[in-house]
Design an enzyme around this catalytic site. Sequence first.
Site, PDB file in Angstrom:
ATOM      1  N   LYS A 112       1.833   2.200  -5.136  1.00 11.58           N
ATOM      2  CA  LYS A 112       2.384   1.679  -6.395  1.00 11.58           C
ATOM      3  C   LYS A 112       1.486   2.001  -7.585  1.00 11.58           C
ATOM      4  O   LYS A 112       1.957   2.406  -8.649  1.00 11.58           O
ATOM      5  CB  LYS A 112       2.570   0.149  -6.281  1.00 11.58           C
ATOM      6  CG  LYS A 112       3.547  -0.252  -5.190  1.00 11.58           C
ATOM      7  CD  LYS A 112       3.601  -1.758  -4.987  1.00 11.58           C
ATOM      8  CE  LYS A 112       2.371  -2.349  -4.364  1.00 11.58           C
ATOM      9  NZ  LYS A 112       2.137  -1.991  -2.960  1.00 11.58           N
ATOM     10  N   GLN A 117       1.973  -5.979  -3.279  1.00  7.87           N
ATOM     11  CA  GLN A 117       2.420  -6.127  -1.890  1.00  7.87           C
ATOM     12  C   GLN A 117       3.727  -5.322  -1.693  1.00  7.87           C
ATOM     13  O   GLN A 117       3.918  -4.324  -2.358  1.00  7.87           O
ATOM     14  CB  GLN A 117       2.597  -7.608  -1.509  1.00  7.87           C
ATOM     15  CG  GLN A 117       1.291  -8.381  -1.413  1.00  7.87           C
ATOM     16  CD  GLN A 117       0.710  -8.793  -2.756  1.00  7.87           C
ATOM     17  OE1 GLN A 117       1.374  -9.445  -3.531  1.00  7.87           O
ATOM     18  NE2 GLN A 117      -0.521  -8.434  -3.027  1.00  7.87           N
ATOM     19  N   ARG A 152     -10.044  -2.777   5.892  1.00 11.40           N
ATOM     20  CA  ARG A 152      -9.506  -2.909   7.253  1.00 11.40           C
ATOM     21  C   ARG A 152      -8.646  -1.690   7.607  1.00 11.40           C
ATOM     22  O   ARG A 152      -7.968  -1.126   6.749  1.00 11.40           O
ATOM     23  CB  ARG A 152      -8.611  -4.155   7.359  1.00 11.40           C
ATOM     24  CG  ARG A 152      -9.372  -5.443   7.332  1.00 11.40           C
ATOM     25  CD  ARG A 152      -8.451  -6.631   7.510  1.00 11.40           C
ATOM     26  NE  ARG A 152      -7.528  -6.799   6.365  1.00 11.40           N
ATOM     27  CZ  ARG A 152      -6.584  -7.722   6.318  1.00 11.40           C
ATOM     28  NH1 ARG A 152      -6.391  -8.536   7.329  1.00 11.40           N
ATOM     29  NH2 ARG A 152      -5.814  -7.837   5.245  1.00 11.40           N
ATOM     30  N   GLU A 153      -8.654  -1.347   8.905  1.00 11.14           N
ATOM     31  CA  GLU A 153      -7.784  -0.271   9.390  1.00 11.14           C
ATOM     32  C   GLU A 153      -6.340  -0.660   9.163  1.00 11.14           C
ATOM     33  O   GLU A 153      -5.946  -1.778   9.471  1.00 11.14           O
ATOM     34  CB  GLU A 153      -7.960  -0.135  10.908  1.00 11.14           C
ATOM     35  CG  GLU A 153      -8.849   0.978  11.305  1.00 11.14           C
ATOM     36  CD  GLU A 153      -8.824   1.229  12.823  1.00 11.14           C
ATOM     37  OE1 GLU A 153      -7.944   0.743  13.543  1.00 11.14           O
ATOM     38  OE2 GLU A 153      -9.734   1.940  13.255  1.00 11.14           O
ATOM     39  N   GLY A 185      -4.562  -4.102  -3.906  1.00 11.11           N
ATOM     40  CA  GLY A 185      -5.562  -3.065  -4.178  1.00 11.11           C
ATOM     41  C   GLY A 185      -4.772  -1.819  -4.535  1.00 11.11           C
ATOM     42  O   GLY A 185      -4.147  -1.221  -3.666  1.00 11.11           O
ATOM     43  N   HIS A 186      -4.708  -1.498  -5.802  1.00 12.48           N
ATOM     44  CA  HIS A 186      -3.882  -0.379  -6.272  1.00 12.48           C
ATOM     45  C   HIS A 186      -4.798   0.776  -6.691  1.00 12.48           C
ATOM     46  O   HIS A 186      -5.602   0.633  -7.608  1.00 12.48           O
ATOM     47  CB  HIS A 186      -2.997  -0.828  -7.438  1.00 12.48           C
ATOM     48  CG  HIS A 186      -1.970  -1.847  -7.023  1.00 12.48           C
ATOM     49  ND1 HIS A 186      -1.063  -2.381  -7.892  1.00 12.48           N
ATOM     50  CD2 HIS A 186      -1.702  -2.406  -5.812  1.00 12.48           C
ATOM     51  CE1 HIS A 186      -0.282  -3.230  -7.236  1.00 12.48           C
ATOM     52  NE2 HIS A 186      -0.664  -3.269  -5.977  1.00 12.48           N
ATOM     53  N   ASP A 227       0.812  -1.223   0.000  1.00 11.27           N
ATOM     54  CA  ASP A 227       0.000   0.000   0.000  1.00 11.27           C
ATOM     55  C   ASP A 227       0.842   1.268   0.000  1.00 11.27           C
ATOM     56  O   ASP A 227       0.418   2.316   0.506  1.00 11.27           O
ATOM     57  CB  ASP A 227      -0.956   0.025   1.213  1.00 11.27           C
ATOM     58  CG  ASP A 227      -1.895  -1.162   1.206  1.00 11.27           C
ATOM     59  OD1 ASP A 227      -2.231  -1.640   0.092  1.00 11.27           O
ATOM     60  OD2 ASP A 227      -2.286  -1.612   2.287  1.00 11.27           O
ATOM     61  N   LYS A 239       2.989  10.139  -0.072  1.00  8.76           N
ATOM     62  CA  LYS A 239       2.198  10.607   1.067  1.00  8.76           C
ATOM     63  C   LYS A 239       2.954  11.549   1.996  1.00  8.76           C
ATOM     64  O   LYS A 239       2.727  11.558   3.211  1.00  8.76           O
ATOM     65  CB  LYS A 239       1.623   9.397   1.825  1.00  8.76           C
ATOM     66  CG  LYS A 239       0.798   8.489   0.907  1.00  8.76           C
ATOM     67  CD  LYS A 239      -0.008   7.466   1.642  1.00  8.76           C
ATOM     68  CE  LYS A 239      -1.436   7.888   1.823  1.00  8.76           C
ATOM     69  NZ  LYS A 239      -2.371   6.803   2.123  1.00  8.76           N
TER      70      LYS A 239
END
Length: 423
Positions: free
Chosen positions: A16, A221, A300-301, A40-41, A13, A328
């Site tokens: 990517k 991943q 999910r957190e 999940g991209h 996460d 980020k």
Amino acid sequence: MKVDVLLGLQWGDEGKGKVVDVLTPRYDVVARFQGGPNAGHTLEFDGQKYVLRSIPSGIFQGDKVNIIGNGVVLDPSLFKAEAEALEASGHPLKERLHISKKAHLILPTHRILDAAYEAAKGDAKVGTTGKGIGPTYTDKVSRNGLRVGDILHNFDKKYAAAKARHEKTLKDLHFEYDITELERQWMEAIEYLKEFNLVDSEHEINNLLRDNKSVLCEGAQGTMLDVDFGSYPFVTSSNTVCAGACTGLGIGPNKIGEVYGIMKAYCTRVGSGPFPTELFDETGKKMRDLGHEYGAVTGRERRCGWIDLVALKYSIMVNGVTQLIMMKSDVLDTFPIIKACVAYKVDGEEIDYFPFDINDGVEPIYTELPGWNCDMTKMTSEDEFPEEFNAYVSFLEEQLETPIKIISVGPDRDQTIERYKED
Ligand code: GDP
Ligand code: IMO
Ligand code: MG
């Protein structure tokens, strides 16, 4: 001829999807080489947000060829849902998306086995995404798997044999399940899959390279989830490292050029397992809130903490990273102090290398730097960076001995700043 690899250096996460989309115009082909719908991209542009699971993130840029390589595990049902949603939103895929006949299929029973194995582990569960990843790779390695190419010949017999084997295991585990609806959708999706270009992708990619085309390999991943080098056993079941691009696409190692390593300006992890710099306090909560740190697939957190340079140095080493991308940065805009873990204390002893096992009693040792306290999200050039942010970047480059060439200041495609442009 050129193959560059882009991969995550932390626990996934890192962002990517966003960067693959940004870099795609520089390449002819984008290819996924491992993992599956556990990924999940997320991509954002023109006010739209997309989450990709199995389809490469190069799919939105013009008519570039996108390849799902042999190292990927594919769930036909999830793939169909993802592909149909993209087509419905005005992004036709069928001509541009090629799928390796050697990619392994995730069966409905693989998903059920994933749940059964997790339930059997109790408190020691991995916290998988529940997509059947582990059981599918297990069948691949134990030479029991079904591959995409198998759907073209005598498939029913092969499927029935695999399903019977899985059902025996589920019975032994006393696991209750109902496969009817899952299986119906899956069989429908197998027919849908036949409408795509099912290819020998290793030949295709090497022919393209011979014709001087360039390929961007998209990791899923992150290195800390790699089955060999990650925080075992709390890992995924594939090789997420750079070498995975060679085995997952059939590319010789001598063809690899740049290795882009992506990291967040801090760190996150989802699922179980050790995380030395994890924060359990208000600071961690603030990172989660400002960074919207919730799983793109599971919701999910995500657990949040400071950047871990010990782990990052290890990731850079095992991947041969040539340049870094920091994501980020904006999430830290309002933090008065930024911390970076520069060493671990293990059994009272300070170490600066990543040890065999971080499952027990690893205490992070931090260096503190001043925060920058300004909004970076609208910045478009490094000339606008505040002094404190530049000091953070220089500190990281020095520690990691690798240049940070791209800095991301927001989720949108346009919130991306390149440094060292003269190179
Ligand atoms: P991936 O799995 O590595 O592609 O990353 P994910 O998509 O799972 O998670 C990254 C999340 O951060 C997504 O929601 C992105 O939209 C978002 N994101 C990416 N880059 C930035 C950035 O620079 N700033 C902020 N605030 N969000 C970002
Ligand atoms: P992207 O590509 C974050 C984690 C799961 C779990 C472990 C094993 O979006 O970065 P699995 O379902 O693979 O058997 O789960 O790995 N995990 C991820 N964490 N991002 C991902 O993908 C992940 N894919 C798997 O949470 O801890
Ligand atoms: Mg993700």
